[in-house]
Design a protein around this motif. Structure first.
Motif, PDB file in Angstrom:
ATOM      1  N   ARG A  15       0.859  -1.187   0.000  1.00  0.00           N
ATOM      2  CA  ARG A  15       0.000   0.000   0.000  1.00  0.00           C
ATOM      3  C   ARG A  15       0.887   1.226   0.000  1.00  0.00           C
ATOM      4  N   LEU A  16       0.612   2.123  -0.956  1.00  0.00           N
ATOM      5  CA  LEU A  16       1.398   3.337  -1.093  1.00  0.00           C
ATOM      6  C   LEU A  16       0.466   4.537  -0.980  1.00  0.00           C
ATOM      7  N   ILE A  17       0.836   5.499  -0.134  1.00  0.00           N
ATOM      8  CA  ILE A  17      -0.001   6.684   0.058  1.00  0.00           C
ATOM      9  C   ILE A  17       0.651   7.892  -0.615  1.00  0.00           C
ATOM     10  N   VAL A  18      -0.160   8.688  -1.297  1.00  0.00           N
ATOM     11  CA  VAL A  18       0.324   9.891  -1.976  1.00  0.00           C
ATOM     12  C   VAL A  18      -0.348  11.103  -1.342  1.00  0.00           C
ATOM     13  N   PHE A  19       0.461  11.995  -0.780  1.00  0.00           N
ATOM     14  CA  PHE A  19      -0.052  13.247  -0.229  1.00  0.00           C
ATOM     15  C   PHE A  19       0.060  14.339  -1.289  1.00  0.00           C
ATOM     16  N   GLY A  20      -1.081  14.930  -1.650  1.00  0.00           N
ATOM     17  CA  GLY A  20      -1.078  16.012  -2.634  1.00  0.00           C
ATOM     18  C   GLY A  20      -1.198  15.454  -4.031  1.00  0.00           C
ATOM     19  N   VAL A  21      -2.399  15.562  -4.632  1.00  0.00           N
ATOM     20  CA  VAL A  21      -2.587  15.029  -5.984  1.00  0.00           C
ATOM     21  C   VAL A  21      -2.815  16.162  -6.990  1.00  0.00           C
ATOM     22  N   GLY A  22      -1.885  17.112  -6.980  1.00  0.00           N
ATOM     23  CA  GLY A  22      -1.726  18.024  -8.104  1.00  0.00           C
ATOM     24  C   GLY A  22      -1.115  17.228  -9.247  1.00  0.00           C
ATOM     25  N   PRO A  23      -0.614  17.896 -10.292  1.00  0.00           N
ATOM     26  CA  PRO A  23      -0.100  17.154 -11.453  1.00  0.00           C
ATOM     27  C   PRO A  23       0.936  16.077 -11.104  1.00  0.00           C
ATOM     28  N   VAL A  24       1.927  16.391 -10.276  1.00  0.00           N
ATOM     29  CA  VAL A  24       2.945  15.380  -9.942  1.00  0.00           C
ATOM     30  C   VAL A  24       2.325  14.264  -9.102  1.00  0.00           C
ATOM     31  N   GLY A  25       1.479  14.619  -8.148  1.00  0.00           N
ATOM     32  CA  GLY A  25       0.837  13.597  -7.318  1.00  0.00           C
ATOM     33  C   GLY A  25      -0.074  12.694  -8.129  1.00  0.00           C
ATOM     34  N   LEU A  26      -0.825  13.273  -9.070  1.00  0.00           N
ATOM     35  CA  LEU A  26      -1.687  12.450  -9.933  1.00  0.00           C
ATOM     36  C   LEU A  26      -0.853  11.500 -10.786  1.00  0.00           C
ATOM     37  N   ALA A  27       0.251  12.014 -11.323  1.00  0.00           N
ATOM     38  CA  ALA A  27       1.140  11.147 -12.114  1.00  0.00           C
ATOM     39  C   ALA A  27       1.712  10.043 -11.227  1.00  0.00           C
ATOM     40  N   THR A  28       1.988  10.366  -9.963  1.00  0.00           N
ATOM     41  CA  THR A  28       2.499   9.360  -9.026  1.00  0.00           C
ATOM     42  C   THR A  28       1.453   8.266  -8.803  1.00  0.00           C
ATOM     43  N   VAL A  29       0.192   8.674  -8.637  1.00  0.00           N
ATOM     44  CA  VAL A  29      -0.882   7.692  -8.462  1.00  0.00           C
ATOM     45  C   VAL A  29      -0.939   6.752  -9.673  1.00  0.00           C
ATOM     46  N   LEU A  30      -0.926   7.343 -10.860  1.00  0.00           N
ATOM     47  CA  LEU A  30      -1.033   6.558 -12.103  1.00  0.00           C
ATOM     48  C   LEU A  30       0.123   5.573 -12.244  1.00  0.00           C
ATOM     49  N   LEU A  31       1.350   6.053 -11.998  1.00  0.00           N
ATOM     50  CA  LEU A  31       2.529   5.194 -12.176  1.00  0.00           C
ATOM     51  C   LEU A  31       2.613   4.142 -11.069  1.00  0.00           C
ATOM     52  N   ALA A  32       2.297   4.523  -9.821  1.00  0.00           N
ATOM     53  CA  ALA A  32       2.383   3.551  -8.718  1.00  0.00           C
ATOM     54  C   ALA A  32       1.359   2.437  -8.915  1.00  0.00           C
ATOM     55  N   HIS A  33       0.165   2.818  -9.393  1.00  0.00           N
ATOM     56  CA  HIS A  33      -0.862   1.816  -9.686  1.00  0.00           C
ATOM     57  C   HIS A  33      -0.346   0.864 -10.770  1.00  0.00           C
ATOM     58  N   ALA A  34       0.308   1.432 -11.795  1.00  0.00           N
ATOM     59  CA  ALA A  34       0.848   0.597 -12.881  1.00  0.00           C
ATOM     60  C   ALA A  34       1.957  -0.325 -12.379  1.00  0.00           C
ATOM     61  N   MET A  35       2.684   0.116 -11.339  1.00  0.00           N
ATOM     62  CA  MET A  35       3.748  -0.712 -10.776  1.00  0.00           C
ATOM     63  C   MET A  35       3.178  -1.788  -9.841  1.00  0.00           C
ATOM     64  N   GLY A  36       1.877  -1.756  -9.618  1.00  0.00           N
ATOM     65  CA  GLY A  36       1.230  -2.827  -8.861  1.00  0.00           C
ATOM     66  C   GLY A  36       0.801  -2.464  -7.465  1.00  0.00           C
ATOM     67  N   ALA A  37       1.151  -1.281  -6.981  1.00  0.00           N
ATOM     68  CA  ALA A  37       0.818  -0.929  -5.602  1.00  0.00           C
ATOM     69  C   ALA A  37      -0.674  -0.620  -5.464  1.00  0.00           C
ATOM     70  N   ASP A  38      -1.186  -0.828  -4.256  1.00  0.00           N
ATOM     71  CA  ASP A  38      -2.516  -0.349  -3.899  1.00  0.00           C
ATOM     72  C   ASP A  38      -2.342   1.092  -3.419  1.00  0.00           C
ATOM     73  N   VAL A  39      -2.989   2.048  -4.086  1.00  0.00           N
ATOM     74  CA  VAL A  39      -2.667   3.455  -3.871  1.00  0.00           C
ATOM     75  C   VAL A  39      -3.779   4.167  -3.096  1.00  0.00           C
ATOM     76  N   LEU A  40      -3.385   4.892  -2.040  1.00  0.00           N
ATOM     77  CA  LEU A  40      -4.275   5.792  -1.305  1.00  0.00           C
ATOM     78  C   LEU A  40      -3.848   7.219  -1.643  1.00  0.00           C
ATOM     79  N   ALA A  41      -4.813   8.117  -1.794  1.00  0.00           N
ATOM     80  CA  ALA A  41      -4.478   9.498  -2.148  1.00  0.00           C
ATOM     81  C   ALA A  41      -5.107  10.461  -1.152  1.00  0.00           C
ATOM     82  N   VAL A  42      -4.339  11.481  -0.769  1.00  0.00           N
ATOM     83  CA  VAL A  42      -4.796  12.487   0.196  1.00  0.00           C
ATOM     84  C   VAL A  42      -4.706  13.865  -0.459  1.00  0.00           C
ATOM     85  N   ASP A  43      -5.745  14.671  -0.314  1.00  0.00           N
ATOM     86  CA  ASP A  43      -5.701  16.052  -0.811  1.00  0.00           C
ATOM     87  C   ASP A  43      -6.816  16.825  -0.116  1.00  0.00           C
TER      88      ASP A  43
END
Ligand SMILES: [Zn+2]
Ligand SMILES: [Zn+2]
Length: 341
Positions: free
Chosen positions: A166-194
């Motif tokens: 499980r990977l958590i991303v704080f802040g889903v502006g452009p870089v955070g959104l890209a992080t969500v997309l790439l981490a999901h593609a790498m297989g992680a279960d992604v939580l996002a905070v904003d």
């Protein structure tokens, strides 16, 4: 040609600029086709004039375009090639340049910060800064690669998330959104905070399995509820906010690992003693070495990632620079780009 300058104090100056000279040895002239805006632009244009370079610099550090002319001794590209442009210029021969970490070169310059950038029609750069785009990747994606996507990718390579994590991303502006997309593609279960409901909706669209609105919910309570009381295995701080830096430390499980990517407040936020009990590993990452682009482009193509959908707003002219920056300041959008038709 029209060009965007930041004179300081939240002002935006769009005016005529001279065209760059013909490319010299090892240089390439690129006709801009797409130039993404970035959180750094929003931060920089608000700086006081005394904090900016004394000489005027055309802004924009995420260029993509078509090669218009090449100088002598250019072997990487030919006229007509579609390229993304790496923002850091270096000597090309020191150990940092050889390792790809051009931002550490003693002679480092940066497009859009210390030398002219992308928010204009023509950009003079170095042959070795040109990253040819494969046919499947658009020029708009090329501009996202130049800052947003490579920053997100490099932050994740520090953490190497994998299947059951499980990977958590704080802040889903452009870089955070890209992080969500790439981490999901790498297989992680992604939580996002904003704090922004529209951005959290985008995070779910890009693969977040759960989102936490920090304006309405207790972030750490929700993280523990979503992770069987353990906390997240890994986390990326992409907001730059002090409170999010503190929440990252709280949200990680014992033995967890985090990466600081967001630039914002310079206020000290974390007491390092807090890392001891949980034995956390905290990385920091700044944009990306030039070596990150080949594996990143391969990942996007192999997984057919919808990275173009990260762009929610397009502006047809740099004359709209003020409007574009004010839109990004609402902190409710995905990425925004200037596009040239
Ligand atoms: Zn940037
Ligand atoms: Zn160097």
């Amino acid at each position: 040609m029209r060009a965007v300058y930041f004179p300081g104090g939240g002002q935006v100056d769009v005016r005529e600029a001279p065209e760059p000279p013909a490319p010299g040895p090892g240089q390439v002239l690129v006709a801009m086709r797409a130039a993404a805006l970035c959180g750094t632009d929003v931060h920089t244009y608000h700086l006081p004039a005394e904090a900016l370079p004394a000489y005027p610099v055309i802004r924009g550090h995420a260029p993509a375009g078509v090669v218009a002319a090449v100088g002598p001794n250019v072997s990487n590209v030919v006229v007509g090639d579609r390229v993304s442009i790496y923002q850091y210029l270096g000597c090309g021969t020191c150990r940092h340049c050889h390792a790809g970490y051009v931002m550490w070169c003693a002679q480092m310059q940066c497009h859009g910060a210390s030398t002219d950038g992308a928010f204009t029609d023509l950009l003079l750069t170095n042959d070795r800064n040109c990253l040819p785009l494969p046919p499947a990747l658009s020029l708009e994606v090329g501009s996202l690669l130049a800052c947003t996507l490579c920053t997100a990718y490099q932050g994740l390579t520090r953490l190497a998330p994998h299947g059951p994590e499980r990977l958590i991303v704080f802040g889903v502006g452009p870089v955070g959104l890209a992080t969500v997309l790439l981490a999901h593609a790498m297989g992680a279960d992604v939580l996002a905070v904003d704090l922004s409901a529209p951005r959290l909706a985008l995070a779910r669209e890009f693969g977040a399995s759960a989102t936490i609105n920090a304006a309405e919910e207790d972030v750490l309570d929700r993280v523990l509820a979503l992770t069987d009381g353990e906390g997240a295995d890994a986390g990326v701080e992409a907001s730059g906010a002090v409170v999010a830096q503190q929440q990252l430390i709280g949200a990680l499980r014992r033995g967890g690992r985090g990466c600081i990517v967001g630039m914002g407040s310079h206020t000290p936020s974390v007491n390092l003693i807090q890392l001891i009990n949980k034995q956390l590993t905290i990385h920091a990452s700044n944009v990306a070495p030039i070596t990150a682009f080949a594996p990143l482009m391969e990942l996007i193509q192999r997984k057919r990632l919808p990275v173009d959908r990260l762009i929610t707003h397009r502006f047809q002219s740099v004359e709209q620079a003020s409007e574009a920056l004010r839109l990004l300041e609402t902190a409710a959008t995905g990425a925004a780009t200037f596009v040239w038709s």
